[in-house]
Each structure stands twice: as structure tokens, then as C-alpha cells.
Write a protein that holds these residues in place. Structure first.
Motif, PDB file in Angstrom:
ATOM      1  N   VAL A  34      -2.576 -13.188  -2.855  1.00 37.05           N
ATOM      2  CA  VAL A  34      -3.368 -12.790  -4.018  1.00 37.05           C
ATOM      3  C   VAL A  34      -3.773 -14.013  -4.836  1.00 37.05           C
ATOM      4  N   LYS A  83       2.975 -12.798  -3.196  1.00 39.87           N
ATOM      5  CA  LYS A  83       2.222 -13.419  -4.292  1.00 39.87           C
ATOM      6  C   LYS A  83       1.117 -14.332  -3.785  1.00 39.87           C
ATOM      7  N   PHE A 132      -6.398  -7.843  -0.006  1.00 43.70           N
ATOM      8  CA  PHE A 132      -5.882  -8.395  -1.252  1.00 43.70           C
ATOM      9  C   PHE A 132      -5.693  -7.313  -2.309  1.00 43.70           C
ATOM     10  N   PRO A 161     -11.372 -11.525  -3.737  1.00 45.87           N
ATOM     11  CA  PRO A 161     -10.211 -10.775  -4.237  1.00 45.87           C
ATOM     12  C   PRO A 161     -10.361  -9.266  -4.129  1.00 45.87           C
ATOM     13  N   GLN A 165      -2.398  -5.763  -1.881  1.00 48.24           N
ATOM     14  CA  GLN A 165      -1.340  -6.603  -2.440  1.00 48.24           C
ATOM     15  C   GLN A 165      -1.279  -6.459  -3.958  1.00 48.24           C
ATOM     16  N   ILE A 166      -2.443  -6.462  -4.605  1.00 42.93           N
ATOM     17  CA  ILE A 166      -2.476  -6.347  -6.061  1.00 42.93           C
ATOM     18  C   ILE A 166      -1.920  -5.007  -6.502  1.00 42.93           C
ATOM     19  N   MET A 223       0.231 -13.708 -12.104  1.00 39.27           N
ATOM     20  CA  MET A 223       1.047 -13.417 -10.934  1.00 39.27           C
ATOM     21  C   MET A 223       2.362 -14.190 -10.917  1.00 39.27           C
TER      22      MET A 223
END
Length: 378
Positions: free
Chosen positions: A208, A205, A269, A264, A272-273, A195
Motif C-alpha cells: 500500500v 503495509k 491495493f 492505489p 490491502q487498504i 500507514m
């Protein structure tokens, strides 16, 4: 009907072990089911590799908790050893032997689930190699540890944990625990490396990175468990002193490892990924229902044997799209995707960098060719 009264006394601390075991087990089950139900498409969750792995870890951990419950109920775990019969000691050893095997197996599966997720957004050759190496190390650790636990005492009665000739317990678990913490450190740090180079706002960022780095919280729990093993190694009252503290530490460590592995995968999350690390491994569907599609979920599809996306070129993607058109939307229907969905298949050189319409929200780090397939709904 009279109720059984549970009392914790100076000579019987088994209720404490049961309370911790069941609280942690229920919390773990809730975390796993939340991960499974909230993220994937309702029609295909059972086919998701990460769901299968996480569900397997949950089942194994439940089995381990049941073994501990049998130890306390029928084997005298948490009670003074001199008050137990030989039959109770046999149950204590057999159930304890099984719980140790399942403990390592559940940790191995949970680590494999996190490794699988990290692999889906590793977009450079270096990070893919690191993930592969970490996966091999974790697998080797798990298999060797399970084999060592299975034969820690002389054959044929390897389950007799109280017999002479077994491995030195502190050293034995020190070795297993050391590699356990090394792999946990890798699972926490490797996503940070991936990341770090993604050129997006730190506000996107950090969530995550924190979700993955939470895995590091398992390390002090593992270390604390080893401390308890050392502190009680010379205590002859194995079922009471050693069994009580070590077992509680074990239950907390195992279930927290699985709970943190689920973190995760939570929808917040994963969103976000998917919106920040756009690689061939993560296929995004742009539909009227949003980035997660009509089911409000994400989907990760497995790669081909070569490690590349199912279509190695724009031609393959176009061919796939042509099939769907000629097949009256069958390609879409098989995947539970409504006709009219637009896909972007990204392939190309790792060194290339393109932004998605100049938006800071999504930087495509690996792009040279786009193949867009679209079919209008009739």
C-alpha cells in the motif's frame, strides 16, 4: 489507395511528438478504464466520486493531447519556425495556449482524486487536518496556475504566446512546477504517515505504501520538464527546438501523473487498504462472495457534512437497519446489496485500539461502539 508516408527529418520532428503523445494518451486511457471497471460495483460505478474525478482527468488529458496534435498537424510544432506561415503560427499559439490550460487542469483533478482516497482512511484528527490542508493547497495551486496561464500574455490576445510582454517563461513555469512538486510530495508522503502507525505486518503495509509513494515518480519528470524549458528559453526557433523537447516532456509528465494516480485504486491495493485500515469512511460488507461482495468490488461511501460517518451513533445505524427490515429489504436493494449482508459501523475515540478477533490481518484503530444490522434472507 496511397498511404501518407511519415518521415522524421532534420527540419521536421513533429512525427516524434505525435508518436509520444498518442502512446502516452492510450496508456493513460487504459489505466483509467482499468481503475474504473475493475474496482467499483458494476451498477454504481458512475456514482463513485473518485471515478467521476478520474474520468474527468482522463477527458481533460485527452483534450490536451488533441491540442498538441493540432499544433503538430496545423501549427507547425516540431518544424522550423522560419518555414511556417502566419496562419500556422496562429494555430500553434492558440492550440498551445489551450494545451497549457488543460495540462494544469488535468493535473489538478488527478491530484484531487488521490487526495479523496487518502481522506477516506485518515483515522486521526492530525491526519485529517493534514489531508484537508493538502487539499486546500492543491486546489489553490491549481486555480492560481490556471489563472496565471490564462493571463500570461497581454490582453486581449492572451493566447499570443510568441508576442512581446508575456511572462518570463522559465520563471513562470518554475513557480508553477515548484508547487506542483510540493503537492506531489505531500500526496506521496502523507499515506506513509497514516500507514506507519497501523499495527499490522510490514508485508501488508509495504504494498500500500509503495502504491501511494509511486506518485513521487512524477517529481523528477516535472523537474526534467523545467530543465528543458530553461535550456531552450533563449532559442529563437521556438516551434522546433523548444517545442519538441518541452512538449514531449509535458506529455510524459501529464499522462504518468494520471497513470500513477490510478495505481492505489487497483483492486489488489484496495483490498490491502480495506483489510488493514478500517475506519468509518470505508464500509466493509461481509458476504458469501467475500470482502468485495457479489460484484467482486469495493465501495467507499461519502461522509456527512460534519465529516463523520452517515450514522453518528449506534442508534442511527440501528435505526437504518430497522428501516430496511420494515421496508422489505428496500435499503439493501437501493445500494445493490443482497439481503443477509452484515455491516459493522465503527465509531468512537481515536485513541482506542481493538483487534478484530485477535487477528493480525486487521487491527481496528478507532473503535468503541459497534452497531450490527442483520436481516435474514427470506
Amino acid at each position: 489507395m496511397g498511404q501518407r508516408k511519415v518521415t522524421i527529418t532534420a527540419d521536421d520532428r513533429s512525427p516524434e511528438i505525435n508518436i509520444v503523445t498518442w502512446i502516452m494518451m492510450v496508456s493513460m486511457i487504459f489505466a483509467v478504464l482499468t481503475k474504473i471497471i475493475s474496482n467499483p460495483r458494476a451498477t454504481s460505478w458512475m456514482m463513485s466520486h473518485d471515478n467521476i474525478l478520474m474520468f474527468s482527468a482522463m477527458i481533460v488529458a485527452i483534450g490536451q493531447s488533441i491540442c498538441v496534435t493540432v499544433q503538430t498537424h496545423d501549427g507547425g510544432l516540431g518544424k522550423r519556425m522560419d518555414s511556417l506561415s502566419q496562419d500556422e503560427l496562429d494555430v500553434y499559439q492558440k492550440a498551445g495556449f489551450a494545451s497549457q490550460m488543460l495540462y494544469v487542469l488535468a493535473l489538478l483533478i488527478a491530484k484531487g482524486t488521490t487526495t479523496y482516497l487518502i481522506a477516506t482512511f485518515s483515522y486521526t484528527q492530525l491526519t485529517r487536518t493534514l489531508v484537508r490542508g493538502l487539499g486546500i493547497l492543491t486546489t489553490c495551486w491549481g486555480l492560481v496556475a490556471i489563472f496565471a496561464v490564462a493571463f500570461q500574455c497581454p490582453v486581449p490576445n492572451t493566447w499570443q504566446l510568441l508576442s512581446a510582454g508575456c511572462f518570463n517563461r522559465p520563471i513562470f513555469w518554475d513557480v508553477i512546477g515548484a508547487f506542483d512538486m510540493v503537492t506531489d510530495l505531500g500526496l506521496a508522503v502523507l499515506p506513509m504517515i497514516i500507514m506507519w502507525d497501523v499495527q499490522i505486518a510490514w508485508s501488508r503495509k509495504i504494498p500500500v505504501m509503495c502504491a501511494f509513494f509511486s506518485r513521487a515518480l512524477v517529481m523528477p519528470l516535472t523537474a526534467l520538464r523545467l530543465v528543458f524549458i530553461h535550456n531552450t528559453a533563449d532559442n529563437p526557433d521556438v516551434t522546433f527546438a523548444a517545442g519538441h523537447s518541452v512538449t514531449i516532456a509535458t506529455q510524459i509528465t501529464l499522462n504518468m501523473a494520471i497513470i500513477l494516480s490510478c495505481l492505489p485504486f487497483l483492486k489488489t491495493f484496495m483490498e490491502q487498504i480495506q483489510s488493514t485500515v478500517f475506519t468509518p469512511d470505508v464500509h466493509m460488507a461481509a458476504t458469501t462472495a467475500g470482502v468485495y461482495g457479489p460484484g467482486g468490488s469495493y465501495g467507499m461511501e461519502s461522509l456527512g457534512p460534519s465529516g463523520k460517518s452517515g450514522g453518528n451513533s449506534a442508534a442511527k445505524s440501528a435505526k437504518s437497519g430497522k428501516k430496511s427490515a420494515n421496508g422489505s429489504g428496500r435499503w439493501y436493494q437501493e445500494r445493490g446489496i443482497p439481503v443477509g449482508t452484515t455491516f459493522a459501523t465503527v465509531v468512537g475515540n481515536d485513541a482506542d485500539r481493538r483487534s478484530s478477533g485477535g487477528s493480525e490481518a486487521m487491527i481496528i484503530r478507532q473503535t468503541t461502539t459497534f452497531a450490527v444490522v442483520s436481516e435474514q434472507a427470506r
